[in-house]
Design a protein around this motif. Structure first.
Motif, PDB file in Angstrom:
ATOM      1  N   LEU A 123      38.830  38.070  40.092  1.00  0.00           N
ATOM      2  CA  LEU A 123      38.406  39.065  39.115  1.00  0.00           C
ATOM      3  C   LEU A 123      38.197  38.373  37.786  1.00  0.00           C
ATOM      4  O   LEU A 123      39.096  37.693  37.282  1.00  0.00           O
ATOM      5  N   LYS A 124      37.002  38.556  37.210  1.00  0.00           N
ATOM      6  CA  LYS A 124      36.663  37.940  35.930  1.00  0.00           C
ATOM      7  C   LYS A 124      36.286  39.030  34.940  1.00  0.00           C
ATOM      8  O   LYS A 124      35.588  39.981  35.293  1.00  0.00           O
ATOM      9  N   VAL A 125      36.752  38.860  33.700  1.00  0.00           N
ATOM     10  CA  VAL A 125      36.389  39.787  32.633  1.00  0.00           C
ATOM     11  C   VAL A 125      35.849  38.961  31.469  1.00  0.00           C
ATOM     12  O   VAL A 125      36.435  37.943  31.099  1.00  0.00           O
ATOM     13  N   GLY A 126      34.707  39.382  30.938  1.00  0.00           N
ATOM     14  CA  GLY A 126      34.064  38.592  29.891  1.00  0.00           C
ATOM     15  C   GLY A 126      33.696  37.211  30.400  1.00  0.00           C
ATOM     16  O   GLY A 126      33.685  36.248  29.641  1.00  0.00           O
ATOM     17  N   GLY A 127      33.441  37.098  31.705  1.00  0.00           N
ATOM     18  CA  GLY A 127      33.084  35.826  32.323  1.00  0.00           C
ATOM     19  C   GLY A 127      34.253  34.910  32.612  1.00  0.00           C
ATOM     20  O   GLY A 127      34.079  33.846  33.197  1.00  0.00           O
ATOM     21  N   ALA A 128      35.467  35.306  32.221  1.00  0.00           N
ATOM     22  CA  ALA A 128      36.645  34.444  32.386  1.00  0.00           C
ATOM     23  C   ALA A 128      37.527  34.945  33.540  1.00  0.00           C
ATOM     24  O   ALA A 128      37.820  36.135  33.625  1.00  0.00           O
ATOM     25  N   PRO A 129      37.965  34.031  34.411  1.00  0.00           N
ATOM     26  CA  PRO A 129      38.830  34.428  35.525  1.00  0.00           C
ATOM     27  C   PRO A 129      40.205  34.863  35.032  1.00  0.00           C
ATOM     28  O   PRO A 129      40.689  34.401  33.996  1.00  0.00           O
TER      29      PRO A 129
END
Length: 159
Positions: A71-77
């Protein structure tokens, strides 16, 4: 929207794609994500309850097979550090998460690969960081979970 059963599986699996994530314990219009006012360093970023009215961030759900995901948010894992959830800008491909659709609740639990801890919303106030700790299901069939351990994935990259 959300989880769709696949014919060849006996359980519901989340399809890879772009989603918004909320919890059953949060009021409508509240989502989970990174703080819009985070610092500009490369340090890990807190994953929090966002204030109502803040645009929901896009979560990238990558399937690793057999109910396991990144799961990544704002492109970050994302990964767990010190029993809290963070988005990691450098140095990791992220944690493997097991997302289980709980039919009784029509929502999901999100657990670490070892299934010893999962996402928990420890408070409903904005800026509260998502915790990663043992889930407290009631011993029943099917198991029942408190609302702060249950999450909705809302698909946003197609109708």
């Amino acid at each position: 929207m959300g989880i769709k059963p696949r014919m060849q599986h006996t359980s519901n699996e989340l399809e890879p794609g772009l989603y918004m994530i909320t919890s059953l314990c949060l009021p409508g219009g509240s989502f989970i994500g990174r703080d819009v006012h985070e610092d500009l360093s490369l340090r890990p970023k807190r994953v929090i309850v966002l204030p109502q009215g803040v645009q929901a961030p896009r979560w990238i759900v990558e399937s690793l097979g057999k109910g396991r995901y990144r799961l990544k948010v704002g492109g970050a894992p994302t990964c767990e550090m010190d029993k809290e959830l963070y988005a990691m800008l450098v140095g990791t491909e992220g944690e493997e998460w097991i997302i289980k659709h709980r039919d009784y609740h029509d929502a999901c639990t999100i657990e670490k690969a070892d299934e010893k801890a999962g996402w928990v919303v420890p408070g409903e106030k904005p800026q509260t960081q998502i915790a990663v700790r043992p889930l407290m299901s009631q011993p029943s069939a099917p198991p029942k979970f408190p609302d702060n351990e249950l999450f909705k994935f809302i698909r946003i990259d197609r109708d």
